[in-house]
Design a protein around this motif. Structure first.
Motif, short mmCIF file in Angstrom:
data_model
loop_
_atom_site.label_atom_id
_atom_site.label_comp_id
_atom_site.label_asym_id
_atom_site.label_seq_id
_atom_site.Cartn_x
_atom_site.Cartn_y
_atom_site.Cartn_z
N ASP A 99 28.68 34.17 40.03
CA ASP A 99 28.41 35.46 40.68
C ASP A 99 26.95 35.85 40.55
O ASP A 99 26.27 36.17 41.53
CB ASP A 99 29.28 36.56 40.07
CG ASP A 99 30.75 36.40 40.39
OD1 ASP A 99 31.11 35.42 41.06
OD2 ASP A 99 31.55 37.24 39.94
N CYS B 114 32.46 32.74 44.42
CA CYS B 114 32.28 33.95 43.62
C CYS B 114 33.55 34.79 43.60
O CYS B 114 34.42 34.67 44.47
CB CYS B 114 31.13 34.79 44.19
SG CYS B 114 29.53 33.94 44.19
N SER B 115 33.65 35.65 42.60
CA SER B 115 34.82 36.51 42.45
C SER B 115 34.82 37.59 43.53
O SER B 115 33.78 37.86 44.16
CB SER B 115 34.82 37.17 41.07
OG SER B 115 33.77 38.13 40.99
N LYS B 116 35.96 38.22 43.74
CA LYS B 116 36.04 39.29 44.75
C LYS B 116 35.19 40.48 44.36
O LYS B 116 34.73 41.25 45.21
CB LYS B 116 37.49 39.72 44.96
CG LYS B 116 38.13 40.42 43.77
CD LYS B 116 39.53 40.90 44.12
CE LYS B 116 40.15 41.68 42.96
NZ LYS B 116 41.49 42.19 43.30
#
Length: 293
Positions: free
Chosen positions: A58, A88-90
């Motif tokens: 991220d 990447c994460s939400k």
């Protein structure tokens, strides 16, 4: 033991001063190269290694894009975000969109910028912005402060209004700026609204907006001196145009009417897209009273 303790304290103090994380991973090396050694080319190499190794992806992708922007490589930064944001994460997606908007603006990619801004507005209305919270912590000039949903909505609308103005879609720009001011008015957006009105030849309306700014009727930021100077310059422009407009332009009334109708027809399409297709402005109208402050 005491010497080892002091060395540990100095090492920790070093990381605090230079704002670099502790460790020896690819991401840590990239940040050290970026912030301490000031070797931006090498830092990008290590940011890539961090992304490929799944090390703080991220942060690595966002930081690498910002370094690329600093090196005047915004197109590469855009491509990198688009290609690797799926890793990447939400929780990082909104932040990556913010970086993309800035990069698109720098590249003159107005259509892409508009689509991203509309996406941000949709996230606000569906409750997905700020990761479901009513406020978020922002940073400016090293200081942290809280931003409300209402303030963020107005800010995004202001950016959307400016993007429409760059396309010459002044009617659409005006509609967006008016809604932004209804939600969270400020002097900077008022100046932009007045410029939009000036571009449409509506000098008296622009003058009224500018007088509100100059008489302190609207909140201003820490750059209020700059804003006031800009408002004064725009006011001078409206007065100049008004004097010139009093002279005979050589156009009869029929020509003026036909010209105005032509402008409305040409600019109705973008305005219609706001109200009907994306429904963004309509949603703001219905929800602005209930937006958390």
């Amino acid at each position: 033991m005491e010497g080892g303790s002091r060395r540990g304290e100095r090492k920790e103090y070093f990381h605090v001063i230079h704002k670099v994380p502790v460790g020896d991973s690819p991401y840590v090396r990239a940040k050290h190269l970026q912030l301490v050694d000031k070797d931006l080319d090498a830092s990008i190499v290590w940011f890539w290694k961090a992304i490929n190794n799944g090390d703080r992806v991220d942060s690595a992708l966002k930081d690498m894009a910002l370094v690329m922007k600093q090196q005047n490589r915004p197109e590469e930064a855009i491509e990198a975000i688009k290609s690797f944001r799926h890793l990447c994460s939400k929780y990082a997606q909104e932040s990556l969109d913010n970086v993309l908007i800035d990069l698109c603006k720098k590249c003159g990619m107005i259509e892409e910028q508009i689509e991203l801004l509309k996406k941000k507005l949709k996230l606000i209305f569906t409750g997905e912005a700020f990761n479901g919270k009513t406020t978020k912590t922002a940073r400016s000039h090293g200081k942290k402060f809280q931003v409300s949903i209402a303030q963020e909505t107005s800010r995004v609308l202001g950016n959307l209004g400016w993007a429409y103005m760059q396309q010459g879609k002044c009617r659409a720009s005006e509609a967006v700026y008016l809604k932004a001011q209804m939600i969270d008015a400020d002097a900077n957006k008022a100046c932009n609204l007045s410029l939009c009105l000036i571009k449409q030849g509506r000098f008296e309306e622009a003058r009224s907006v500018l007088l509100d700014v100059l008489k302190g009727r609207l909140p201003a930021s820490s750059t209020d001196g700059k804003i006031m100077r800009r408002a004064a310059e725009l006011l001078h422009e409206t007065e100049l145009h008004s004097r010139l407009g009093g002279q005979n332009s050589g156009k009869n009334m029929e020509e003026e009417v036909m010209e105005r109708i032509s402008v409305l027809i040409n600019e109705w399409a973008p305005l219609e897209s706001i109200f009907d297709h994306s429904a963004i402005i309509e949603e703001i109208s219905h929800q602005s009273d209930g937006i958390a402050c």
